[in-house]
Design a protein around this motif. Structure first.
Motif, PDB file in Angstrom:
ATOM      1  N   ASP A 160       0.835  -1.206   0.000  1.00 48.95           N
ATOM      2  CA  ASP A 160       0.000   0.000   0.000  1.00 48.95           C
ATOM      3  C   ASP A 160       0.867   1.252   0.000  1.00 48.95           C
ATOM      4  OD1 ASP A 160      -2.302  -1.525   0.086  1.00 48.95           O
ATOM      5  OD2 ASP A 160      -2.772  -1.085   2.182  1.00 48.95           O
ATOM      6  N   GLU A 161       1.862   1.267   0.893  1.00 50.60           N
ATOM      7  CA  GLU A 161       2.730   2.441   1.019  1.00 50.60           C
ATOM      8  C   GLU A 161       3.485   2.702  -0.281  1.00 50.60           C
ATOM      9  OE1 GLU A 161       5.249   1.502   4.265  1.00 50.60           O
ATOM     10  OE2 GLU A 161       3.634   1.452   5.748  1.00 50.60           O
ATOM     11  N   ALA A 162       3.965   1.629  -0.902  1.00 46.04           N
ATOM     12  CA  ALA A 162       4.735   1.770  -2.140  1.00 46.04           C
ATOM     13  C   ALA A 162       3.873   2.311  -3.271  1.00 46.04           C
ATOM     14  CB  ALA A 162       5.352   0.435  -2.528  1.00 46.04           C
ATOM     15  N   VAL A 163       2.654   1.806  -3.390  1.00 51.23           N
ATOM     16  CA  VAL A 163       1.777   2.249  -4.479  1.00 51.23           C
ATOM     17  C   VAL A 163       1.332   3.695  -4.258  1.00 51.23           C
ATOM     18  CG1 VAL A 163      -0.432   1.833  -5.634  1.00 51.23           C
ATOM     19  CG2 VAL A 163       1.042  -0.087  -5.032  1.00 51.23           C
ATOM     20  N   LYS A 164       1.032   4.049  -3.016  1.00 48.75           N
ATOM     21  CA  LYS A 164       0.697   5.453  -2.731  1.00 48.75           C
ATOM     22  C   LYS A 164       1.862   6.364  -3.096  1.00 48.75           C
ATOM     23  CE  LYS A 164      -2.464   4.391   1.084  1.00 48.75           C
ATOM     24  NZ  LYS A 164      -2.624   4.412   2.568  1.00 48.75           N
ATOM     25  N   ALA A 165       3.067   5.959  -2.750  1.00 42.84           N
ATOM     26  CA  ALA A 165       4.246   6.763  -3.076  1.00 42.84           C
ATOM     27  C   ALA A 165       4.437   6.882  -4.582  1.00 42.84           C
ATOM     28  CB  ALA A 165       5.483   6.156  -2.425  1.00 42.84           C
ATOM     29  N   ALA A 166       4.142   5.809  -5.296  1.00 45.54           N
ATOM     30  CA  ALA A 166       4.301   5.826  -6.748  1.00 45.54           C
ATOM     31  C   ALA A 166       3.325   6.801  -7.396  1.00 45.54           C
ATOM     32  CB  ALA A 166       4.104   4.422  -7.313  1.00 45.54           C
ATOM     33  N   PHE A 167       2.066   6.753  -6.996  1.00 47.04           N
ATOM     34  CA  PHE A 167       1.097   7.688  -7.568  1.00 47.04           C
ATOM     35  C   PHE A 167       1.442   9.131  -7.191  1.00 47.04           C
ATOM     36  CE2 PHE A 167      -1.744   4.022  -8.340  1.00 47.04           C
ATOM     37  CZ  PHE A 167      -2.194   4.346  -9.613  1.00 47.04           C
ATOM     38  N   ALA A 168       1.924   9.328  -5.965  1.00 44.06           N
ATOM     39  CA  ALA A 168       2.292  10.678  -5.529  1.00 44.06           C
ATOM     40  C   ALA A 168       3.471  11.232  -6.324  1.00 44.06           C
ATOM     41  CB  ALA A 168       2.616  10.674  -4.041  1.00 44.06           C
ATOM     42  N   ALA A 169       4.316  10.352  -6.850  1.00 42.30           N
ATOM     43  CA  ALA A 169       5.511  10.784  -7.567  1.00 42.30           C
ATOM     44  C   ALA A 169       5.258  11.050  -9.052  1.00 42.30           C
ATOM     45  CB  ALA A 169       6.608   9.721  -7.430  1.00 42.30           C
ATOM     46  N   LEU A 170       4.060  10.762  -9.532  1.00 39.11           N
ATOM     47  CA  LEU A 170       3.788  10.934 -10.954  1.00 39.11           C
ATOM     48  C   LEU A 170       3.926  12.400 -11.358  1.00 39.11           C
ATOM     49  CD1 LEU A 170       0.728   8.560 -11.538  1.00 39.11           C
ATOM     50  CD2 LEU A 170       3.163   8.111 -11.955  1.00 39.11           C
ATOM     51  N   LYS A 171       4.630  12.598 -12.449  1.00 43.82           N
ATOM     52  CA  LYS A 171       4.796  13.933 -13.008  1.00 43.82           C
ATOM     53  C   LYS A 171       5.013  13.788 -14.507  1.00 43.82           C
ATOM     54  CE  LYS A 171       9.765  13.871 -12.067  1.00 43.82           C
ATOM     55  NZ  LYS A 171      10.897  14.525 -11.359  1.00 43.82           N
ATOM     56  N   ALA A 218       2.293  11.723 -19.903  1.00 44.47           N
ATOM     57  CA  ALA A 218       1.882  13.007 -20.453  1.00 44.47           C
ATOM     58  C   ALA A 218       0.480  13.326 -19.966  1.00 44.47           C
ATOM     59  CB  ALA A 218       1.923  12.971 -21.982  1.00 44.47           C
ATOM     60  N   GLN A 219       0.050  14.529 -20.208  1.00 40.86           N
ATOM     61  CA  GLN A 219      -1.288  14.930 -19.794  1.00 40.86           C
ATOM     62  C   GLN A 219      -2.347  14.042 -20.439  1.00 40.86           C
ATOM     63  OE1 GLN A 219      -2.770  17.318 -17.705  1.00 40.86           O
ATOM     64  NE2 GLN A 219      -0.721  17.339 -16.806  1.00 40.86           N
ATOM     65  N   ASP A 220      -3.407  13.806 -19.663  1.00 39.04           N
ATOM     66  CA  ASP A 220      -4.569  13.036 -20.111  1.00 39.04           C
ATOM     67  C   ASP A 220      -4.198  11.604 -20.483  1.00 39.04           C
ATOM     68  OD1 ASP A 220      -6.134  15.273 -19.644  1.00 39.04           O
ATOM     69  OD2 ASP A 220      -5.967  15.977 -21.705  1.00 39.04           O
ATOM     70  N   MET A 221      -3.413  10.986 -19.602  1.00 43.61           N
ATOM     71  CA  MET A 221      -3.026   9.582 -19.755  1.00 43.61           C
ATOM     72  C   MET A 221      -3.581   8.773 -18.593  1.00 43.61           C
ATOM     73  SD  MET A 221       0.871   8.754 -20.962  1.00 43.61           S
ATOM     74  CE  MET A 221       1.298   8.585 -22.683  1.00 43.61           C
ATOM     75  N   GLY A 245      -4.372  13.971 -15.378  1.00 45.46           N
ATOM     76  CA  GLY A 245      -5.112  14.954 -16.155  1.00 45.46           C
ATOM     77  C   GLY A 245      -6.597  14.808 -15.913  1.00 45.46           C
ATOM     78  N   THR A 246      -7.390  15.053 -16.940  1.00 51.63           N
ATOM     79  CA  THR A 246      -8.848  14.999 -16.804  1.00 51.63           C
ATOM     80  C   THR A 246      -9.386  13.795 -17.556  1.00 51.63           C
ATOM     81  OG1 THR A 246      -8.933  17.410 -16.674  1.00 51.63           O
ATOM     82  CG2 THR A 246     -10.999  16.255 -17.152  1.00 51.63           C
ATOM     83  N   MET A 360      -5.642   0.293   1.056  1.00 52.58           N
ATOM     84  CA  MET A 360      -5.662   1.427   0.131  1.00 52.58           C
ATOM     85  C   MET A 360      -6.970   1.408  -0.646  1.00 52.58           C
ATOM     86  SD  MET A 360      -2.959   2.353  -2.904  1.00 52.58           S
ATOM     87  CE  MET A 360      -3.198   3.816  -3.931  1.00 52.58           C
ATOM     88  N   PRO A 361      -7.745   2.479  -0.594  1.00 47.56           N
ATOM     89  CA  PRO A 361      -9.019   2.497  -1.317  1.00 47.56           C
ATOM     90  C   PRO A 361      -8.830   2.235  -2.811  1.00 47.56           C
ATOM     91  CG  PRO A 361      -8.868   4.366   0.188  1.00 47.56           C
ATOM     92  CD  PRO A 361      -7.512   3.731   0.146  1.00 47.56           C
ATOM     93  N   ARG A 362      -9.873   1.699  -3.430  1.00 49.96           N
ATOM     94  CA  ARG A 362      -9.816   1.426  -4.874  1.00 49.96           C
ATOM     95  C   ARG A 362     -10.179   2.653  -5.695  1.00 49.96           C
ATOM     96  NH1 ARG A 362     -12.406  -3.047  -3.059  1.00 49.96           N
ATOM     97  NH2 ARG A 362     -14.446  -2.296  -3.772  1.00 49.96           N
ATOM     98  N   GLU A 363     -10.482   3.754  -5.071  1.00 47.98           N
ATOM     99  CA  GLU A 363     -10.914   4.953  -5.802  1.00 47.98           C
ATOM    100  C   GLU A 363      -9.866   5.387  -6.812  1.00 47.98           C
ATOM    101  OE1 GLU A 363      -9.411   8.229  -2.487  1.00 47.98           O
ATOM    102  OE2 GLU A 363     -11.446   7.412  -2.390  1.00 47.98           O
ATOM    103  N   MET A 364     -10.323   6.075  -7.844  1.00 48.55           N
ATOM    104  CA  MET A 364      -9.430   6.513  -8.898  1.00 48.55           C
ATOM    105  C   MET A 364      -8.362   7.460  -8.345  1.00 48.55           C
ATOM    106  SD  MET A 364     -10.360   8.589 -12.392  1.00 48.55           S
ATOM    107  CE  MET A 364     -11.852   7.613 -12.583  1.00 48.55           C
ATOM    108  N   GLN A 365      -7.116   7.165  -8.671  1.00 47.48           N
ATOM    109  CA  GLN A 365      -6.003   8.030  -8.290  1.00 47.48           C
ATOM    110  C   GLN A 365      -5.881   9.157  -9.316  1.00 47.48           C
ATOM    111  OE1 GLN A 365      -4.334   7.157  -5.285  1.00 47.48           O
ATOM    112  NE2 GLN A 365      -6.107   5.781  -5.289  1.00 47.48           N
ATOM    113  N   ARG A 366      -5.724  10.373  -8.839  1.00 44.91           N
ATOM    114  CA  ARG A 366      -5.715  11.513  -9.770  1.00 44.91           C
ATOM    115  C   ARG A 366      -4.404  12.275  -9.646  1.00 44.91           C
ATOM    116  NH1 ARG A 366     -10.803  13.225 -11.440  1.00 44.91           N
ATOM    117  NH2 ARG A 366      -9.628  14.696 -12.733  1.00 44.91           N
ATOM    118  N   GLY A 367      -3.905  12.760 -10.768  1.00 47.10           N
ATOM    119  CA  GLY A 367      -2.707  13.578 -10.794  1.00 47.10           C
ATOM    120  C   GLY A 367      -2.819  14.624 -11.895  1.00 47.10           C
TER     121      GLY A 367
END
Length: 368
Positions: A160-171, A218-221, A245-246, A360-367
């Protein structure tokens, strides 16, 4: 009084199951079956190594050069053999000690054992009747004990911690392989090893077993991360999805459909229910939404020492689910050239239904 080790308890359960099934001898190779039953996981090569279990004896055929390393993991007797002698005499002595010399013995063979090991054993027996482990060791392994539950839970907390960190690092510009490296480093820093990791950006997610590459975010991926670590001998496995993205209406619809399929499978999973019924519950939701042809795999697989083991949650499975079973629920929809969505939970089946390991919730991760 010293409490029995989990291996003593498992050996007693196996012998009880052997009595129930009329089994005279169980033969295991250097496999996860052997590790589960004895704690021994010797190096596997061309040198025959086996654990034989009868009603009155349990011992190892063990190459002499591996004996010292294996001895630290078990008190069971060894029947060692050296390269210049060969294993024949040691195997005959082990069979004699096991009381396995009568004709027509009912023998259970480790289905993962090397063929030459299995044939050597069968050739040493008198007209044996053989089958594989599905109603003995395999059946017992499918029902996890408290120590196994704790190990699997710990692996999932770290995951859980690793996946949260991965989504948080997306750029923007980060590559799939760079995210894999981030996840792997998180595991390593916390005493675990990488079991597998699939990071999928955009249309890569349409391939259920995508191998991460140099695709840059990239954006919108769409983003799909399916990963697992191994901690204290047991793995984790989880898939979460999100959008950088959206998201469009098509992605939102697919995500919501897969989430409904997960919920339907969770509701269907109960002790005594066929595994195929859980697969059907998820598949029906996806088919009714018009994506049946885009659900490309079974709904789940068992998990224990092995990342994939029985029971398999599939349309053609004849397994009946039982309390203590650990397995995945991971329906998915894959739209080639666009994106894929898979949401995966590993659960343990309790008397009243499944308990999810991940927190870790299954909700959509957003960046953005």
């Amino acid at each position: 009084m010293t409490a029995p080790s989990p291996f003593d308890t498992r050996l007693a359960k196996l012998r009880a199951r052997m009595a129930e099934t009329g089994t005279d001898l169980v033969a295991l190779g250097p496999s996860s079956h052997m590790a589960w039953l004895s704690g021994v996981h010797p190096h596997g090569d061309e040198r025959p190594v086996m654990l034989l279990v009868s009603a009155t004896y349990a011992g190892f055929l063990m190459p002499a050069l591996n004996a010292a390393a294996a001895r630290k993991d078990t008190d069971l007797p060894f029947h060692p053999w050296s390269d210049d002698q060969g294993p024949e005499t040691a195997l005959a002595e082990l069979l004699q000690a096991s009381g396995a010399t009568a004709p027509g013995l009912s023998v259970v063979l480790d289905e993962t054992m090397r063929t030459d090991f299995a044939l050597r054993l069968l050739d040493a027996l008198d007209t044996p009747r053989r089958r594989f482990t599905e109603d003995t060791v395999g059946l017992l392994r499918a029902s996890k004990d408290g120590e196994e539950y704790a190990a699997i839970k710990a692996a999932h907390r770290l995951n859980d911690e690793a996946v949260k960190a991965a989504f948080a690092a997306l750029k923007e510009g980060i590559t799939e392989r760079e995210v894999v490296a981030l996840i792997q480093e998180h595991y390593k820093a916390n005493g675990a090893t990488l079991e597998f990791c699939s990071v999928c950006f955009g249309e890569s997610g349409a391939f259920p077993h995508h191998y991460p590459g140099e695709t840059a975010l990239a954006q919108d991926m769409a983003v799909l991360i399916d990963t697992g670590c191994r901690l204290n001998g047991y793995p984790s496995d989880m898939t979460r999805c999100g959008f950088f993205g959206t998201p469009g209406e098509d992605y939102l619809e697919v995500f919501a459909t897969v989430e409904r399929a997960v919920q339907a499978a969770l509701e269907a999973a109960r002790p005594g229910v066929p595994a195929s019924a859980v697969d059907k519950a998820a598949r029906d939701v996806i088919s009714e939404a018009g994506y049946g042809a885009n659900f490309l795999h079974r709904t789940g697989h068992g998990l224990g020492i092995d990342i994939h083991e029985p029971p398999y949650i599939a349309a053609n499975s004849d397994a009946i689910l039982a309390e203590g079973n650990v397995f995945s629920i991971e329906p998915g929809i894959y739209l080639e050239g666009r994106f894929g969505v898979r949401l995966e939970e590993i659960v343990i089946l309790r008397a009243d239904g499944p308990e999810i390991f991940s927190e870790m919730p299954r909700e959509m991760q957003r960046g953005t």
